[in-house]
Scaffold this motif. Structure first.
Motif, PDB file in Angstrom:
ATOM      1  N   ASN A  13      -5.205  -1.142  -8.601  1.00 14.33           N
ATOM      2  CA  ASN A  13      -5.203   0.318  -8.402  1.00 14.33           C
ATOM      3  C   ASN A  13      -4.745   1.130  -9.608  1.00 14.33           C
ATOM      4  O   ASN A  13      -5.055   2.305  -9.706  1.00 14.33           O
ATOM      5  CB  ASN A  13      -4.308   0.677  -7.206  1.00 14.33           C
ATOM      6  CG  ASN A  13      -5.016   0.410  -5.901  1.00 14.33           C
ATOM      7  OD1 ASN A  13      -5.973   1.097  -5.554  1.00 14.33           O
ATOM      8  ND2 ASN A  13      -4.590  -0.619  -5.186  1.00 14.33           N
TER       9      ASN A  13
ATOM     10  N   ASP B  61      10.300   5.575   1.705  1.00 12.78           N
ATOM     11  CA  ASP B  61      10.138   7.011   1.938  1.00 12.78           C
ATOM     12  C   ASP B  61      11.454   7.772   1.761  1.00 12.78           C
ATOM     13  O   ASP B  61      11.489   8.985   1.877  1.00 12.78           O
ATOM     14  CB  ASP B  61       9.597   7.255   3.368  1.00 12.78           C
ATOM     15  CG  ASP B  61       8.242   6.597   3.550  1.00 12.78           C
ATOM     16  OD1 ASP B  61       7.474   6.567   2.570  1.00 12.78           O
ATOM     17  OD2 ASP B  61       7.974   6.080   4.648  1.00 12.78           O
TER      18      ASP B  61
ATOM     19  N   ILE C  31      -3.707   6.018 -12.047  1.00 12.83           N
ATOM     20  CA  ILE C  31      -4.734   5.501 -11.116  1.00 12.83           C
ATOM     21  C   ILE C  31      -6.015   5.098 -11.838  1.00 12.83           C
ATOM     22  O   ILE C  31      -6.456   5.807 -12.748  1.00 12.83           O
ATOM     23  CB  ILE C  31      -4.994   6.564 -10.015  1.00 12.83           C
ATOM     24  CG1 ILE C  31      -4.156   6.178  -8.832  1.00 12.83           C
ATOM     25  CG2 ILE C  31      -6.446   6.777  -9.717  1.00 12.83           C
ATOM     26  CD1 ILE C  31      -4.494   6.623  -7.520  1.00 12.83           C
TER      27      ILE C  31
ATOM     28  N   ASN D  38       2.208   1.698  -3.439  1.00 13.36           N
ATOM     29  CA  ASN D  38       1.239   2.298  -4.355  1.00 13.36           C
ATOM     30  C   ASN D  38       1.226   3.825  -4.261  1.00 13.36           C
ATOM     31  O   ASN D  38       1.090   4.506  -5.276  1.00 13.36           O
ATOM     32  CB  ASN D  38      -0.166   1.742  -4.083  1.00 13.36           C
ATOM     33  CG  ASN D  38      -0.355   0.366  -4.721  1.00 13.36           C
ATOM     34  OD1 ASN D  38       0.535  -0.118  -5.427  1.00 13.36           O
ATOM     35  ND2 ASN D  38      -1.478  -0.273  -4.477  1.00 13.36           N
ATOM     36  N   THR D  39       1.397   4.341  -3.047  1.00 12.70           N
ATOM     37  CA  THR D  39       1.418   5.815  -2.932  1.00 12.70           C
ATOM     38  C   THR D  39       2.644   6.389  -3.639  1.00 12.70           C
ATOM     39  O   THR D  39       2.603   7.477  -4.182  1.00 12.70           O
ATOM     40  CB  THR D  39       1.413   6.284  -1.449  1.00 12.70           C
ATOM     41  OG1 THR D  39       2.624   5.829  -0.841  1.00 12.70           O
ATOM     42  CG2 THR D  39       0.221   5.755  -0.682  1.00 12.70           C
ATOM     43  N   LYS D  40       3.745   5.618  -3.661  1.00 10.04           N
ATOM     44  CA  LYS D  40       4.965   6.094  -4.350  1.00 10.04           C
ATOM     45  C   LYS D  40       4.821   5.970  -5.866  1.00 10.04           C
ATOM     46  O   LYS D  40       5.326   6.801  -6.619  1.00 10.04           O
ATOM     47  CB  LYS D  40       6.214   5.300  -3.917  1.00 10.04           C
ATOM     48  CG  LYS D  40       6.414   5.217  -2.431  1.00 10.04           C
ATOM     49  CD  LYS D  40       6.692   6.574  -1.815  1.00 10.04           C
ATOM     50  CE  LYS D  40       6.556   6.480  -0.298  1.00 10.04           C
ATOM     51  NZ  LYS D  40       6.154   7.708   0.358  1.00 10.04           N
TER      52      LYS D  40
ATOM     53  N   CYS E 143       0.853  -1.200   0.000  1.00 12.60           N
ATOM     54  CA  CYS E 143       0.000   0.000   0.000  1.00 12.60           C
ATOM     55  C   CYS E 143       0.881   1.240   0.000  1.00 12.60           C
ATOM     56  O   CYS E 143       0.601   2.226  -0.699  1.00 12.60           O
ATOM     57  CB  CYS E 143      -0.921   0.016   1.228  1.00 12.60           C
ATOM     58  SG  CYS E 143      -2.173  -1.273   1.146  1.00 12.60           S
ATOM     59  N   ASN E 144       1.957   1.199   0.765  1.00 21.25           N
ATOM     60  CA  ASN E 144       2.903   2.317   0.766  1.00 21.25           C
ATOM     61  C   ASN E 144       3.550   2.461  -0.618  1.00 21.25           C
ATOM     62  O   ASN E 144       3.712   3.568  -1.143  1.00 21.25           O
ATOM     63  CB  ASN E 144       3.976   2.087   1.853  1.00 21.25           C
ATOM     64  CG  ASN E 144       4.806   3.332   2.110  1.00 21.25           C
ATOM     65  OD1 ASN E 144       4.386   4.440   1.742  1.00 21.25           O
ATOM     66  ND2 ASN E 144       5.972   3.161   2.709  1.00 21.25           N
TER      67      ASN E 144
ATOM     68  N   GLN F  65       2.302   6.378  -7.713  1.00 21.08           N
ATOM     69  CA  GLN F  65       1.457   7.417  -8.311  1.00 21.08           C
ATOM     70  C   GLN F  65       2.282   8.516  -8.960  1.00 21.08           C
ATOM     71  O   GLN F  65       1.973   8.968 -10.036  1.00 21.08           O
ATOM     72  CB  GLN F  65       0.608   8.051  -7.213  1.00 21.08           C
ATOM     73  CG  GLN F  65      -0.664   7.295  -6.962  1.00 21.08           C
ATOM     74  CD  GLN F  65      -1.484   7.974  -5.893  1.00 21.08           C
ATOM     75  OE1 GLN F  65      -1.818   9.143  -6.038  1.00 21.08           O
ATOM     76  NE2 GLN F  65      -1.784   7.248  -4.834  1.00 21.08           N
ATOM     77  N   ASN F  66       3.306   8.963  -8.269  1.00 19.71           N
ATOM     78  CA  ASN F  66       4.151  10.032  -8.827  1.00 19.71           C
ATOM     79  C   ASN F  66       5.577   9.516  -8.914  1.00 19.71           C
ATOM     80  O   ASN F  66       6.483  10.116  -8.359  1.00 19.71           O
ATOM     81  CB  ASN F  66       4.134  11.269  -7.916  1.00 19.71           C
ATOM     82  CG  ASN F  66       2.740  11.584  -7.460  1.00 19.71           C
ATOM     83  OD1 ASN F  66       1.890  11.827  -8.299  1.00 19.71           O
ATOM     84  ND2 ASN F  66       2.507  11.549  -6.156  1.00 19.71           N
ATOM     85  N   ASN F  67       5.743   8.387  -9.555  1.00 23.67           N
ATOM     86  CA  ASN F  67       7.066   7.768  -9.512  1.00 23.67           C
ATOM     87  C   ASN F  67       8.049   8.445 -10.461  1.00 23.67           C
ATOM     88  O   ASN F  67       7.930   8.338 -11.669  1.00 23.67           O
ATOM     89  CB  ASN F  67       6.957   6.278  -9.851  1.00 23.67           C
ATOM     90  CG  ASN F  67       8.246   5.555  -9.546  1.00 23.67           C
ATOM     91  OD1 ASN F  67       8.909   5.891  -8.571  1.00 23.67           O
ATOM     92  ND2 ASN F  67       8.603   4.601 -10.377  1.00 23.67           N
TER      93      ASN F  67
END
Ligand code: HEM
Length: 490
Positions: free
Chosen positions: A455, A193, A488, A158-160, A155-156, A162-164
Motif C-alpha cells: 500500500n 485509535d 500511498i 494502514n489508515t493510521k 488494515c487499521n 497515511q497521516n502518521n
C-alpha cells in the motif's frame, strides 16, 4: 596420652590440608582456561566491572559492545562474580542446548519484581511443566487462526500510517497490543485509535526502570529497592497492570462460564485453545497475573520494534522494498486478504524481515546460569556461572556476515543459510528454552509488513544504520523518534 593426641591432631590437619590442596589443584586445572580468560579492566575491589553499567547509563548494548571490542570475545566479566561472555555460534549451540544451562542468569533476578514466576524466569522443574502446557496455545492450527486478526488490524494500521504524526515505534506497539489482546486475551482493544495507551507506556517505562537495577548493588537488593524512588514507581506500575488484567480475567471468566467446562490440564488434543484459558486453569492468582504481564510485554514490544526496524531498512533500500512489493502483488494481489495459507509463499518478505532481525536484533542479549559443568571443548565453565550470550555480536560477526552492517536479505537465501552455522542467527534464541512466541511473531510481522508494503512507498532521511542510535535494556530501542514516511502507492 597428650603426645598421642597431638600426633592425631597433626595427622588430621595434614589430611585436611592435603585433601583441600588436591581438590583446589584439581579445580584450578579443570577450570584453568576459564579463570585465565581476559576481563575488562580495571576490575575494582568489591564491585569488579559493575562500574561499566554506571559509566554507560545502563545501556547494556554499549557495555557489551565495548567489552567485545576491547577485551575480545569470548571473555569473562566480573559482576562482581566471574561471568562468561560469548557470541561464538559453536559455543552458543552447546550452551543453549545444554540441559544444565536452562536456568536464567541471576542478573534477571531484578526483573522478578514484575515477571516473578512467569515462564521467562521460572526455575527449570516448574518451567518444564508450564512450557509444555502453554505451548499448546501456540500450535500451528491455533496460530493459523490468528492471521485474520493480524490482517484486520494491519488494515487499521494502514489508515493510521497515511497521516502518521505520532512516533513510529509507538504506532507499531499499539498495533501489536491490539493483535495480542484480540488473539490471546480474546479482548478487543482499539489502541490504534487512541492517542496514548497506558499499558504500553507501563511496559516501556517499567523495563527501563528495572534495567537500572542491573549492576547497582543497592538497587539489586530487593529489600532496599522497595524504599527507592524507582522501587515505589515500579510497585505503582504493577498495581495498575494487575487492575487492568483483573478486568480482563473477570470478563473472560464470565464468558467461559457459559462455555462448556473442559478439564484443560487433562485434555491432550486441544486444537484451538487460547493462551488465556490455559493460564487461567492455574489456581495461583499471583502466578496468573505475572504470566499474563510477561506475555503482554513479550508479544507487544518485540514485534513492534522489529516491524519498525524492518520498515526503516526497507525505506533505506528502495530496490529491496520494490522486490518485496512485487512478491506481495504476485502472490496475494493488490486488494485481496492476506490469509494464513499464503504466508509460507512470501519468501522474500520473510528474508527481508530476517535480515532486519539480524542487523537490529530486538533482544540483543540473553543470559543463562550453569547448574553443572558446561564443557565447551576448549574450556569448562564451572557450575553456578552466569553466561551471557551476546546475540548482537553474533549477528554482526563478519566471518558469517561479510560487510555486516549492509542490509542484504539475500543472506537468507537457502544456499547462503546452509553455509553458516545454525546458531549464527538467533533473534528468538534457540534450543529448548527459546522464544515461545517466535512463530506468532513471524506470522504477525509477515502479514503486517506485506500489507504495508503493497500500500505504501516507505521513505526515510537515514542513509545508513549508523544514522540511528540504540539503547538496550531487555529490548533494543532507538534513543530518538524514528524518521519514516508512508506515501500511498497509486
Ligand atoms: C520479534 C519478536 C520476538 C523476538 C525477537 C523474541 C525474542 C525472544 C528471546 C530472545 C527470548 C529469550 C529466550 C532465551 O532466554 O533463550 C524470548 C523468550 C520468550 N518469548 Fe519471545 N520474542 C518475540 C516475540 C514473542 C511473542 C510474540 C511472544 C508471545 C506471544 C513471546 C513470548 C516469549 C516467552 C513466553 C518467552 C519465554 C520462553 C521460556 O523461557 O520458555 N515472544 N523471546
Amino acid at each position: 596420652m597428650i603426645e598421642v593426641t597431638v600426633i592425631l591432631i597433626c595427622v588430621l590437619l595434614i589430611t585436611i590440608i592435603t585433601f583441600f590442596g588436591v581438590k583446589r589443584e584439581h579445580y584450578r586445572k579443570k577450570y584453568q582456561v576459564f579463570y585465565s580468560l581476559p576481563t575488562p579492566s580495571p576490575t575494582l575491589p568489591l564491585i569488579g566491572n559493575c562500574f561499566l553499567f554506571y559509566k554507560f547509563d545502563y545501556n547494556l548494548l554499549k557495555v557489551f559492545n565495548l567489552i567485545s571490542e576491547q577485551v575480545g570475545n569470548p571473555c569473562a566479566i566480573n559482576l562482581p562474580s566471574r561471568h562468561y561472555f560469548t557470541s561464538c555460534p559453536e559455543e552458543l549451540k552447546i550452551i543453549l542446548n545444554h540441559p544444565d544451562a536452562l536456568e536464567k542468569s541471576t542478573l534477571y533476578d531484578v526483573f522478578k519484581i514484575v515477571f516473578g514466576k512467569a515462564l521467562l524466569l521460572e526455575s527449570v522443574p516448574q518451567w518444564k511443566k508450564n512450557r509444555k502446557l502453554l505451548s499448546k496455545g501456540f500450535n500451528q492450527k491455533v496460530l493459523d487462526g490468528f492471521v485474520d486478526t493480524f490482517y484486520k488490524i494491519s488494515c487499521n494500521l494502514n489508515t493510521k500510517l497515511q497521516n502518521n504524526n505520532s512516533d513510529l515505534v509507538y504506532t507499531f506497539q499499539k498495533n501489536s497490543w491490539d493483535n495480542f489482546n484480540e488473539n490471546l486475551f480474546e479482548n478487543t482493544t482499539n489502541s490504534l485509535d487512541e492517542e496514548t495507551n497506558e499499558f504500553i507506556d507501563m511496559i516501556t517505562n517499567g523495563q527501563h526502570t528495572m534495567t537500572h537495577r542491573v549492576g547497582n548493588l543497592i538497587k539489586m537488593n530487593d529489600f532496599l529497592y522497595k524504599f527507592t524512588k524507582d522501587g515505589k514507581y515500579l510497585e505503582g506500575i504493577m498495581t495498575r497492570a494487575k487492575d487492568f488484567l483483573q478486568t480482563i480475567i473477570v470478563k473472560y471468566k464470565k464468558k467461559s462460564e457459559r462455555d462448556d467446562q473442559t478439564n484443560i490440564e487433562e485434555n491432550t488434543d486441544l486444537m484451538k485453545l487460547p493462551l488465556l484459558k490455559l493460564i487461567l486453569a492455574k489456581t495461583d492468582d499471583e502466578y496468573i497475573k505475572k504470566e499474563l504481564i510477561l506475555f503482554a510485554a513479550a508479544a507487544t514490544d518485540t514485534t513492534a520494534y522489529s516491524m519498525a526496524y524492518t520498515c526503516i531498512l526497507l525505506a533505506m533500500h528502495p530496490a529491496i522494498q520494490e522486490k518485496v512489493y512485487k512478491e506481495v502483488i504476485n502472490i496475494v494481489g493488490k486488494d485481496e486478504e492476506i490469509t494464513y495459507n499464503i504466508l509460507p509463499s512470501l519468501k522474500y518478505t520473510e528474508m527481508a524481515i530476517n535480515e532486519a532481525l539480524r542487523l537490529l536484533p530486538v533482544v540483543p542479549w540473553i543470559a543463562r546460569k550453569s547448574t553443572a559443568d558446561i564443557d565447551l571443548g576448549t574450556k569448562v565453565i564451572p557450575p553456578n556461572t552466569d553466561i551471557h550470550c551476546f546475540i548482537f555480536g553474533t549477528h554482526r560477526n563478519e566471518k558469517f556476515y561479510p560487510d555486516p552492517k549492509k542490509y542484504d536479505p539475500d543472506r537468507f537465501l537457502p544456499e547462503e543459510v546452509a553455509k553458516r552455522p545454525q546458531f549464527a542467527f538467533l533473534p528468538f534464541s534457540r534450543g529448548p528454552r527459546n522464544c515461545l512466541g517466535w512463530k506468532y511473531g513471524m506470522m504477525a510481522m509477515k502479514t503486517t509488513i506485506a500489507n504495508i508494503v503493497r500500500n505504501f512507498h516507505i521513505s526515510t532521511k537515514y542513509k545508513s544504520i549508523d544514522d540511528m542510535e540504540f539503547v538496550s535494556s531487555i529490548v533494543m530501542s532507538p534513543t530518538h523518534p524514528l524518521d519514516c514516511q508512508f506515501k500511498i502507492r497509486k
